[in-house]
Design an enzyme around this catalytic site. Structure first.
Site, PDB file in Angstrom:
ATOM      1  N   GLY A   1      -1.774   4.279  -4.687  1.00  0.00           N
ATOM      2  CA  GLY A   1      -1.467   2.959  -5.646  1.00  0.00           C
ATOM      3  C   GLY A   1      -0.288   2.846  -6.547  1.00  0.00           C
ATOM      4  O   GLY A   1      -0.154   1.674  -7.101  1.00  0.00           O
TER       5      GLY A   1
ATOM      6  N   ILE B   1       0.830  -1.390   0.119  1.00  0.00           N
ATOM      7  CA  ILE B   1      -0.102  -0.024   0.021  1.00  0.00           C
ATOM      8  C   ILE B   1       0.872   1.173   0.157  1.00  0.00           C
ATOM      9  O   ILE B   1       1.864   1.219   0.442  1.00  0.00           O
ATOM     10  CB  ILE B   1      -0.969   0.012   1.004  1.00  0.00           C
ATOM     11  N   CYS B   2       0.374   2.332  -0.539  1.00  0.00           N
ATOM     12  CA  CYS B   2       0.902   3.653  -0.584  1.00  0.00           C
ATOM     13  C   CYS B   2       0.015   4.651  -0.334  1.00  0.00           C
ATOM     14  O   CYS B   2      -1.283   4.363   0.181  1.00  0.00           O
ATOM     15  CB  CYS B   2       1.825   3.881  -1.771  1.00  0.00           C
ATOM     16  N   ARG B   3       0.041   5.726  -0.925  1.00  0.00           N
ATOM     17  CA  ARG B   3      -0.931   6.725  -0.673  1.00  0.00           C
ATOM     18  C   ARG B   3      -2.282   6.786  -1.675  1.00  0.00           C
ATOM     19  O   ARG B   3      -3.313   6.548  -1.157  1.00  0.00           O
ATOM     20  CB  ARG B   3      -0.473   8.174  -1.092  1.00  0.00           C
TER      21      ARG B   3
ATOM     22  N   MET C   1      -3.930   4.385   0.908  1.00  0.00           N
ATOM     23  CA  MET C   1      -4.294   4.869   2.170  1.00  0.00           C
ATOM     24  C   MET C   1      -5.361   5.859   2.185  1.00  0.00           C
ATOM     25  O   MET C   1      -6.192   5.870   2.881  1.00  0.00           O
ATOM     26  CB  MET C   1      -2.960   5.438   2.990  1.00  0.00           C
TER      27      MET C   1
END
Length: 109
Positions: free
Chosen positions: A64, A60-62, A88
């Site tokens: 994708g 996961i990141c902010r 996120m």
């Protein structure tokens, strides 16, 4: 690329957060492993030690994009990894808990 929706994640799924330190400190999923994408190759061993044997790594990141890069890297190395679609931002929008680096209420930076 293998992808999963935030809503399909279970509470005990292994989550790898690849956002940078300031983003992590502002807010992250409790229990996630944090290895920033900028340090990922050098710290790859931390993931292989922490990830469940024969288990899936949910990256996961902010939003994708960065997690998609790491997911591709892991899949090329034979790791069962999936990108968390929407990252996120979607996690928080769905009301999933977000904590800061002190364990208090966090937010997505």
């Amino acid at each position: 690329m293998p992808t999963v929706e935030v809503g399909d994640l279970k509470d005990d799924d292994f989550l790898l957060d690849v956002r940078e330190d300031d983003e992590w400190q502002a807010g992250h999923a409790e229990g996630a492993l944090h290895i920033p994408i900028s340090e990922f190759v050098a710290r790859y061993g931390e993931l292989t030690e922490a990830a469940p044997q024969d288990g899936r790594v949910h990256v996961i990141c902010r939003s994708g994009g960065r997690s998609a890069q790491v997911t591709n890297y892991l899949v090329q190395r034979g790791i069962d990894a999936v990108n968390v679609d929407g990252g996120m931002q979607v996690w928080a929008a769905l009301g999933r808990p977000v904590v800061d680096d002190k364990g208090g209420a966090g937010f997505v930076l």
